[in-house]
Design a protein around this motif. Structure first.
Motif, mmCIF file in Angstrom:
data_model
loop_
_atom_site.group_PDB
_atom_site.id
_atom_site.type_symbol
_atom_site.label_atom_id
_atom_site.label_comp_id
_atom_site.label_asym_id
_atom_site.label_seq_id
_atom_site.Cartn_x
_atom_site.Cartn_y
_atom_site.Cartn_z
ATOM 1 N N PHE A 135 0.828 -1.208 0.000
ATOM 2 C CA PHE A 135 0.000 0.000 0.000
ATOM 3 C C PHE A 135 0.863 1.259 0.000
ATOM 4 O O PHE A 135 0.521 2.248 -0.649
ATOM 5 N N TYR A 138 1.611 1.957 -3.426
ATOM 6 C CA TYR A 138 0.543 2.648 -4.153
ATOM 7 C C TYR A 138 0.602 4.156 -3.901
ATOM 8 O O TYR A 138 0.503 4.954 -4.819
ATOM 9 N N VAL A 139 0.785 4.523 -2.615
ATOM 10 C CA VAL A 139 0.825 5.952 -2.288
ATOM 11 C C VAL A 139 1.966 6.626 -3.040
ATOM 12 O O VAL A 139 1.808 7.698 -3.624
ATOM 13 N N GLU A 142 1.304 7.267 -6.688
ATOM 14 C CA GLU A 142 0.542 8.483 -6.954
ATOM 15 C C GLU A 142 1.414 9.725 -6.818
ATOM 16 O O GLU A 142 1.301 10.651 -7.612
ATOM 17 N N ILE A 146 2.026 12.554 -9.745
ATOM 18 C CA ILE A 146 1.811 13.994 -9.613
ATOM 19 C C ILE A 146 3.099 14.744 -9.914
ATOM 20 O O ILE A 146 3.099 15.741 -10.651
ATOM 21 N N CYS A 149 3.757 14.704 -13.601
ATOM 22 C CA CYS A 149 2.859 15.635 -14.275
ATOM 23 C C CYS A 149 3.379 17.058 -14.135
ATOM 24 O O CYS A 149 3.363 17.838 -15.093
ATOM 25 N N MET A 168 -2.042 12.487 -17.383
ATOM 26 C CA MET A 168 -2.766 12.286 -16.138
ATOM 27 C C MET A 168 -3.929 11.330 -16.329
ATOM 28 O O MET A 168 -4.152 10.438 -15.515
ATOM 29 N N LEU A 172 -4.282 7.965 -14.334
ATOM 30 C CA LEU A 172 -5.335 7.761 -13.335
ATOM 31 C C LEU A 172 -6.029 6.434 -13.574
ATOM 32 O O LEU A 172 -6.356 5.710 -12.625
ATOM 33 N N ILE A 173 -6.268 6.094 -14.853
ATOM 34 C CA ILE A 173 -6.854 4.795 -15.144
ATOM 35 C C ILE A 173 -5.948 3.693 -14.603
ATOM 36 O O ILE A 173 -6.375 2.764 -13.922
ATOM 37 N N GLY A 176 -5.991 3.614 -10.771
ATOM 38 C CA GLY A 176 -7.244 3.044 -10.282
ATOM 39 C C GLY A 176 -7.227 1.535 -10.328
ATOM 40 O O GLY A 176 -7.624 0.855 -9.372
ATOM 41 N N LEU A 179 -4.866 0.153 -7.687
ATOM 42 C CA LEU A 179 -5.449 0.215 -6.349
ATOM 43 C C LEU A 179 -6.452 -0.915 -6.141
ATOM 44 O O LEU A 179 -6.415 -1.615 -5.132
#
Lengths: 502, 125
Positions: A135, A138-139, A142, A146, A149, A168, A172-173, A176, A179
């Motif tokens: 996990f 995962y953080v 992200e 960012i 980007c 982005m 994001l897909i 998602g 996750l």
């Protein structure tokens, strides 16, 4: 516990805190802090690499005060240390060679924000390399997205913003899906630390329970990460994002950001699920098919391109295809080849982006091939560097690209016959296509320059290479030659790293 | 079929994930894409919370001196949901700021129109 074992944690935390501090510093101080921080990370990763090679085993480092099944952990071995060292070295080269461009192209009030992004990006890359908790991974995925980007959109024109939005949306897909995959895995196993998940997955696989949810979870994580690392059908954002961002950004994005996700995927494949279970789910076949398609189609698109930066970006798609093809071979040797190719591609691609931007600069800021004629003579060093990079991508012996192609070919012999035939054929076709577009570019930059005027308003200039740029070019050429000629010890290092990685 | 009705939260979250995912992929309006992303993430959090809840047990905060493990649910999924919400808020914020920039430049939120204007810009250079 040895003091060196704190270094993974230190390098993540200094990168993160210098990101936070940079946001209130003036541009010059932020620049100095950034280079100093990356240098410190290089030194610490080097020490860690020596330490892990000496002890010959990886170690777990407890974060916070909770022991293993509950708390958060960092794990470092030879492979992690080598990756961290390599990534931070490439990052250092990309940043110091691009400092001039950062000064010119970014408003002075926003420059320190650029370094915030660079620092956060390095910290999240290091965290992706070292973390042992899915996990947390995962953080940091992200945070990485960012920061990446931010690196794309820093040039405030329409191109860069459209490129950033496309990046982005795809990312994001991808995140998602990642996750959801992680949550399903947590639901199935009740663990978040990677080794404990492995134990539970082995029990599940042996008893044949929950095969469908397990496969779905693996597929979601695999596809999510392959979207984020620009595997072929999901790579539509790549040319814009790499082609229209400033050089250090493009070089960092293509050599490091996508590789960070691939390294996480490698961790999931080998350490979290186990390679045998992965092979049973047949997801390796998907990686193989799309890897091979990416190799061919990326190169075909690169041939059709008329701008040098976008051509190099399309070539990245092809190279990512190589890496996934190596995962898809389903043999240990394929993974070793892929890991070697991660290093080789990172070294070569940053070199190509850095040298091509110098060539663009002496051609009146035009990226078009017809304006680049003779640029290799106007800036000799950049021309030579670009040539070395191109030859390495094509796979000329003595350079790193040759070794990775050789390793892929060797690995394919250990797979089944059909896979072997497809791999060898794809390697041959891809090499041929690489020859077409890279050597065409090399010939173009050495052609006598045209008498017809440039397409833009720029003027041809003679090069003035700052000493830092020259040093970076020489260092990257040396790194490429080193990877190409000293491949034996490096492959052995990767092998031993992988054995303690799993 | 029976499993669909007993696991109602999971079913709803999967449907929401599908809605979010397809809208994020195919919808033309940038704002709706961002909303779709939020729906997609919220559905994952719903799934996680539903999985973490055990009927008849309370949140793991000791108030009346009961320290027996069987009285409480596992706190980790709730912690993960909180972390995830923080992440998705920051991602939505950055997407919204990008959208503001794009709108200021192209005066539309339709991604197709933006791409058309953008292509003609690239060609005219």
């Amino acid at each position: 516990m040895s003091f060196v074992q704190n270094f993974p944690f230190f390098s993540i935390i200094i990168a993160m805190f210098s990101g936070i501090i940079s946001s209130v510093l003036p541009a010059k101080a932020a620049r100095r802090l950034c280079t100093a921080m990356i240098t410190a990370v290089v030194i610490m990763s080097g020490c860690l690499l020596i330490f892990t090679v000496r002890t010959g085993e990886s170690f777990n480092y407890m974060m916070g005060h909770f022991p293993a099944p509950w708390g958060n952990e960092i794990r470092a071995g030879v492979l992690e240390a080598a990756m961290a060292l390599f990534f931070s070295v490439i990052m250092l080269f990309s940043i110091i060679s691009g400092l001039g461009q950062i000064k010119e192209e970014i408003e002075s009030t926003k420059q320190s924000l650029y370094f915030v992004m660079v620092n956060l990006l390095l910290s999240s890359l290091l965290a992706l390399i070292y973390t042992n908790d899915i996990f947390t991974a995962y953080v940091f995925v992200e945070i990485n997205t960012i920061a990446a980007c931010g690196l794309i959109m820093v040039r405030q024109n329409g191109h860069a913003i459209v490129a950033a939005v496309r990046y982005m949306v795809m990312s994001l897909i991808g995140s998602g899906m990642l996750l959801l995959g992680i949550i399903l895995m947590y639901d199935l196993t009740g663990q978040l630390l990677i080794e404990y998940i492995r134990d539970e997955v082995e029990i599940l696989a042996a008893s044949g329970q929950y095969t469908v949810p397990l496969t779905v979870s693996i597929a979601l994580m695999g596809i999510g990460l392959s979207i984020k690392s620009a595997l072929f059908p999901f790579s539509t954002w790549v040319p814009d994002a790499y082609g229209y961002s400033i050089t250090p950004s493009a070089s960092i994005l293509s050599s490091l950001v996508s590789k960070g996700y691939i390294f996480l995927l490698l961790k999931i494949i080998i350490r979290m699920i186990g390679f045998d279970v992965i092979k049973d789910t047949k997801i390796t076949v998907i990686f193989f098919v799309y890897g091979v398609l990416g190799m061919i189609i990326g190169s075909v698109n690169a041939i059709r391109e008329t701008e040098i930066r976008r051509m190099v970006a399309f070539s990245s798609i092809a190279q990512i295809g190589y890496i996934y093809m190596g995962f898809g071979l389903g043999v240990e040797a394929g993974i070793i080849a892929s890991v070697f190719h991660i290093l080789s591609h990172a070294a070569t691609k940053s070199l190509l982006f850095i040298s091509s931007s110098a060539l663009i600069k002496v051609s009146g800021d035009s990226k078009k091939f017809k304006d680049l004629r003779g640029s290799g003579r106007r800036n000799v060093l950049a021309g030579v560097t670009f040539t070395v990079g191109s030859l390495s991508m094509v796979g000329i012996p003595l350079l790193s690209g040759f070794v990775s192609k050789l390793l892929f070919a060797e690995a394919s012999f250990r797979s089944d016959t059909l896979t072997m035939v497809i791999t060898l054929f794809a390697l041959a076709v891809s090499t041929l296509l690489n020859v077409i577009y890279f050597l065409r570019t090399v010939i173009t930059i050495y052609m006598p320059q045209d008498s017809c005027p440039l397409s833009g308003s720029g003027v041809l200039t003679k090069a003035k290479n700052p000493p830092v740029f020259a040093a970076v070019c020489v260092a990257l050429i040396a790194l490429n030659l080193f990877l190409g000629m000293m491949s034996e010890p490096i492959v052995n290092l990767i092998k031993s790293g992988l054995s303690m990685f799993g | 079929m029976g499993a669909l009705f007993t696991n109602i939260e999971e079913v709803v979250s999967v449907i929401l994930f599908g809605i979010g995912f397809t809208t994020l992929m195919f919808h033309k309006n940038l704002l709706k894409k961002i909303i779709a992303f939020d729906i997609m993430d919220a559905s994952v959090y719903l799934f996680l919370t539903a999985k973490g809840y055990i009927a008849g047990r309370a949140a793991p905060i000791v108030v009346d001196g009961v320290t027996d493990v069987s009285a409480y649910i596992n706190p980790i999924p709730s912690g993960l949901v909180l972390t995830g919400i923080v992440v998705s808020v920051s991602v939505s914020a950055i997407m919204l700021s990008l959208t503001v920039r794009l709108y200021k430049r192209y005066r539309t939120l339709n991604i197709d129109e933006i791409m058309m204007k953008y292509r003609s810009e690239v060609l005219s250079r």
